[in-house]
Structures are given as C-alpha cells and as structure tokens.
Design an enzyme around this catalytic site. Structure first.
Site, short mmCIF file in Angstrom:
data_model
loop_
_atom_site.label_atom_id
_atom_site.label_comp_id
_atom_site.label_asym_id
_atom_site.label_seq_id
_atom_site.Cartn_x
_atom_site.Cartn_y
_atom_site.Cartn_z
N ASP A 346 37.35 -19.42 -69.75
CA ASP A 346 39.07 -18.84 -69.73
C ASP A 346 39.96 -19.75 -69.59
OD1 ASP A 346 40.06 -16.12 -70.54
OD2 ASP A 346 40.65 -16.16 -67.93
N GLU A 375 38.65 -21.58 -74.15
CA GLU A 375 40.03 -20.79 -75.07
C GLU A 375 41.31 -21.74 -74.79
OE1 GLU A 375 42.53 -16.66 -74.50
OE2 GLU A 375 41.64 -18.11 -72.27
#
Length: 620
Positions: A346, A375
């Site tokens: 993330d 990400e």
C-alpha cells in the site's frame, strides 16, 4: 520551431527502451539539408550529473551515429542533444529533447529541456505464474459470507450491520466528517473458499485480498495487529485452508501490506486503550514509541494525509524493520511461510527505498518464486515522491505495480478524450521507460476500491465496458479484475465502489464475456507472453495492435470506439487472417471487404472489437 535534426527514440535507438546494466546504446540522427550543421553532441546524465559527452560521427551525408557504453550503474539516465549550427553566417547552439507526444525530438531552450529517459536495470525475472496469471481482487467484507446462517462472525462493538446483502454502502459520520460507526456486511474467508469453484471456472489464477489483519474498520487499512487475522474474517486455520484449497485449483494468494501507517486503534499505538499492550500513544516508555513521530503532546502526531486514525510510522526504525521484515516470525516471514505467494505494498511511494529493498530481500529469501507489487498511480519508472526520484524497476525493488496509467489511457480513449494514435503514444512511452519484465508484469486495472467502477465510468454502456475488457485481456501485462466487475457491478467513488457482489443478480452475459475473453487469452501464448506492435492508422476511433512471440504466433486486435461502421486497411506481408472464436466479439458482423496483395481492407462494426489469428502463408 526549426527542425535542424530528426531523431525518434522509438525507431533510432538500439536497443529500444530500458537496458540492462553495462549494456551499450547506439543512436542515429538525421539532419535537415537546409541547415549547415557543424556538430551534434549527445549529452548523457545520471540524475543531474553528466556522464557522457558524445560527438556524433557523420557516417553519410546528413546521417550521424554514436554509441555509449558507460551505463555501468542501475538507475535512471537522461539525455538530450546539443547542435552547433551555422544559420545565415551566425553560429548557434540549439538544444533538442523529447516531444511530450511521442519519441521525436523537439527544439527547447536549455532551461525547459524535456530529456529522454533510459532505465538501466539489473537482469531480473518475474515468476511466470504471475506474469501469465489472471488476478482477482477481493474486498473481503463485500464478497461473500460463507457462514451457514449468513450472519457476520464476531461483529465489532458499536458497529453498523446492514440489514440486507444488497444494501448500498454508506458512511456514518459526525459533523466534522469523521466516521463514528464502521459498517459491515459480513463477508469472510470462508466465503472466498466457498466461491473458489466459481473463480476457477472463470479463469482466475491469482487472488489479491485487500487487508485481512485485525482492524476496527471494514477496509482494514488501519491495521490493529499485523499478526492476527481479523475475527470477522476468520483465523489462521481458515486462511491456511483457503491457501491450500486455492492452490489445488492453481490459484495463488497475495496479501495487502499496509506498512506506512497503522491504526490509531492498534496494539502498537493503542489510542483508545482497547489492547493490553502499552501503546505509543499511552506512554513515552512504550516499546512502540520510536515507531511514531510525536511533536510535543501525545495528540500531536504525524499521520497519513492528516487522518488522525492513521498515524505514520518510522519505517526505518530498527525495531519496526525487525518486526515487519527481519525477525524469524516477522510479519513477512509468518504469512509467507504459511503459503502466501506475494505482497502488494500500500502507498509504495510513501515507503523508503531501503525499506522496500530490504523487504524484497527477505521475501525472496523466504520464497524465491514470490512477488512484490507496489501501489503507484503514475509512471512507476520515474515517479518523484516527496522530492525523491524513485527507481522501482532497477531489479532490486518491485516486480510489478498497479497500472493506473493503463486504466486512465483506455478510459480516455473510449470516452473520446484522446485519439487512437495518442493512446498508442501513451502506451509506447510507458513501454519505452519500463524494463520488458516490468511492462509484462503490469497489473492492468480498469476498476479498484479507490476509483469509480468501469461500468459507472463508461456511463453504464456495456458495449464500451466490453471494449475495455477486451483490451485488458489482450494487452501486455496481467489482467486485474475488481470483484463484481465481471458480474456487472457498478459504483461511484468510495464507498459506492465497495458494494457487495450481486450473488443471484449477476449479469450473466458479462460473466460469460469475461470467461470467454480469459479463455482466449490463455489459448494463445502471444497474448500471455508476447511483445506488442502498435498499428498506426489515420482513423482516430480505431485502436489496433499485434501481439507476437518468437514462435511466429501473431494476434491482431482492433477496437472501434465509434458509433459508426469503420473501414481500416491492414498491411500483412505473406499472411492471412483467421477470426478467433470469441463468441462475444463482433466476428458475426465482420466482413473482409477486399484483399489486395498483402493488404486487408476490414470493416468493423460500431463499438466493437475483432481479434484475428495472423497466419503465415509461407512454409518455413
């Protein structure tokens, strides 16, 4: 602007695109006969340091060449041209860099130079199970409840449970916009196990789970305990069952790693006293205190994008790195040792480079066949994050990223915002900047839990959605299916894009389309492993490309976004076309209007696509 020189990095540089460390590069530049060119200097930089001044050699009249072999370190290199020219008896120095549209040179002032990029990387290989896979992303609370009574397991205190699975999600917030009650439907890991036959049937080979660790929220990005499965989702025994049963069906599991921040309601921070541990918020003597950044009072701490529920961590703190990466029972080692095949990081661009490198080392030591995904929302080869140029693709960091540019590009094309050649140029720019392995490992998304679902984005036009999916399933990279897209699920921005999977109310036609498209992708090696040649044409509405491999297999894909019949002329030397049997393509409307020697004149119906097998007529 004067066109004193002509150079196109997509055609006049060998090899094309990114290179391996210590590999040389050769370029060719033509000059305009109208100008008296005295010298062309090829200037090469690593970051801001000049590493090469190459005077190009005039091989023939108006044709210059040069070679540089000094790419002896990984990283990003940039280059431009200095041209000394005599214009009407006046000696001038003119600077040329890369056009923002394509690979051609454009004249710039030195202060505004847009330089060409060369990504220099170590030799690396992404596992084939990943590159050749079909990924399915599951937001666990919204996918399926596997309990016999369909009631949520271990509901959270002071939470909101929806009365019906089909209810539209909403947030319950106070006057300041803070969420005061988290909402849940009751999806769990048992529910995923129950639907493995369905996922296998449509062709899924990779399941990526949004966070599953203990947390107060439904999305779990505010981690409470990295080493515990959230009780609403299940436990370690159920996760192990999911891993094993998925593996028997040829499906690997990837987890979401949220390591830039924790939850305020966590055993580490413990702002609300819900854990037995002495948290960083509670005491300066907490063993977790060095993980966080406090400024003065305990209520003044750094947090992710100012959200007080998400206190930032010091990722390079020694004890934090031990806990997440190095310890025998670290977070990475614990779950990877259980059989998890990879991690999606993330907000990867908010993680220090050293943290990503060290995590990758430990992950690969644990399982050399695992993958690390990031990400990243932009071109991941050259992203600047917090003033730092990131080098994710040099071989020691990420294997793959979520390809938001793919989504942005194809949606812009289908909505008429860019032409087919502009779309081609955008993809070529990425292809030039990314190492081959990285481009083939791109997660080609069209929806996610952070953006509007593709059906809503394309105004509920299923024909347009099918064009997006057809491109996704035939393009270089890994198709990424956000749960429910294949069933016709719509949704705007968060929380609307996190609706429940519409069991018993699916769009069966769309499911069959996905299944058929995936089967076609798997049938042809050129679609899973091949390279890409883009077709240049004069019709703004027709996007085309040929996927090919070293074995001579060629697949031609044509996309017509317009509401009108379109004709396109395709030149294919010593080849013929065979329509691929994908029942939901427009093949039943296709007419090969004429064939003139090696050229095909094709008619493509409105808002449709065609996929052809290009057959060689000459025996080898």
């Amino acid at each position: 602007m004067r066109n004193v020189i002509h150079y196109n990095s997509w055609e006049n540089k060998a090899p094309f695109g990114a290179i391996k460390v210590n590999q040389g590069v050769r370029i060719a530049v033509r000059t305009n006969e109208e100008y008296d060119v005295l010298n062309i200097k090829w200037v090469i930089l690593k970051e801001d340091n000049v590493v090469g001044h190459i005077d190009l050699v005039e091989e023939n009249r108006n044709y210059y060449q040069g070679e540089f072999n000094g790419f002896n370190e990984t990283g990003l290199y940039f280059y431009y041209f200095e041209v000394d020219v005599n214009i009407n008896g006046s000696y001038q120095k003119i600077f040329y860099g890369k056009s923002f549209e394509d690979g051609h040179t454009i004249e710039y002032s030195y202060e505004n130079l847009n330089k060409y990029q060369i990504t220099v990387h170590e030799d690396f290989e992404v596992p084939s199970w990943y590159k050749e896979g079909i990924m399915y992303n599951i937001f666990v609370d919204r996918f399926n409840n596997g309990n016999r009574n369909k009631k949520p397991s271990n509901p959270k205190p002071n939470s909101f449970i929806y009365g019906n699975w089909s209810d539209i999600p909403m947030y319950i917030k106070d006057k300041d916009g803070e969420i005061i009650r988290w909402d849940f439907y009751g999806g769990n890991l048992k529910g995923i196990i129950e639907k493995l036959p369905y996922l296998s049937k449509i062709g899924v080979t990779i399941i990526y789970l949004n966070p599953i660790f203990e947390s107060s929220s439904n999305h779990k990005y505010n981690t409470g305990d990295y080493k515990k499965i959230d009780p609403m989702f299940g436990d370690e025994e159920i996760l192990k069952e999911l891993i094993d049963k998925a593996s028997k069906r040829g499906i690997n599991i990837i987890l979401d790693g949220v390591f830039n921040h924790t939850g305020a309601d966590s055993k580490y921070f413990n702002k609300f006293g819900n854990y037995d541990e002495v948290g960083a918020y509670q005491s300066e003597d907490s063993k977790y205190r060095p993980w966080y950044n406090f400024e003065g009072s305990k209520d003044n701490y750094k947090c992710w994008w100012g959200i007080k529920d998400l206190p930032n961590v010091n990722e390079l703190n020694e004890s934090y790195m031990d806990y997440i990466i190095y310890d025998v029972d670290s977070v990475i080692n614990k779950w990877t040792g259980m059989g998890i095949k990879g991690w999606r990081l993330d907000v990867a661009d908010e993680l220090p480079t050293k943290f990503i490198k060290e995590l990758r080392k430990e992950l690969k030591n644990n399982d050399s066949d695992s993958v690390l995904i990031g990400e990243v929302w932009e071109d991941a080869s050259n992203k600047i994050s917090y003033g730092e140029r990131r080098n994710y693709f040099v071989g020691d960091q990420l294997d793959s990223v979520m390809a938001y540019p793919f989504r942005n590009n194809i949606v812009s094309f289908l909505k008429g915002q860019i032409t087919s050649n502009q779309l081609r140029n955008k993809f070529m720019t990425l292809k030039e900047n990314y190492p081959k392995e990285s481009f083939k490992s791109n997660l080609n998304i069209i929806s996610s839990h952070d953006i509007t679902r593709i059906k809503t984005e394309l105004n509920y036009d299923n024909e347009m959605v099918k064009l997006a999916v057809a491109t996704q399933m035939t393009f270089e990279g890994i198709p990424y299916i956000y749960y429910g897209d294949e069933a016709g699920l719509s949704g705007g921005t968060d929380p609307d894009n996190r609706r429940t999977y519409p069991w018993k109310n699916e769009d069966e036609d769309m499911i069959e389309f996905y299944k058929d498209s995936i089967n076609t992708r798997k049938k042809y090696n050129a679609l899973t492993n091949g390279d890409t040649d883009f077709i240049i044409n004069n019709d703004d509405d027709i996007f085309g490309y040929i996927r090919f491999n070293d074995n001579g297999e060629k697949i031609l894909v044509l996309i017509n976004r317009s509401t009108e019949d379109k004709n396109i002329n395709i030149s294919l030397e010593e080849n013929t076309l065979e329509v691929i049997d994908i029942k939901y393509s427009s093949k039943k409307y296709l007419e090969i209007i004429s064939k003139n020697n090696d050229s095909f004149n094709l008619q493509i119906r409105p808002k449709s696509f065609n996929i052809f097998n290009v057959l060689n007529l000459v025996e080898v």
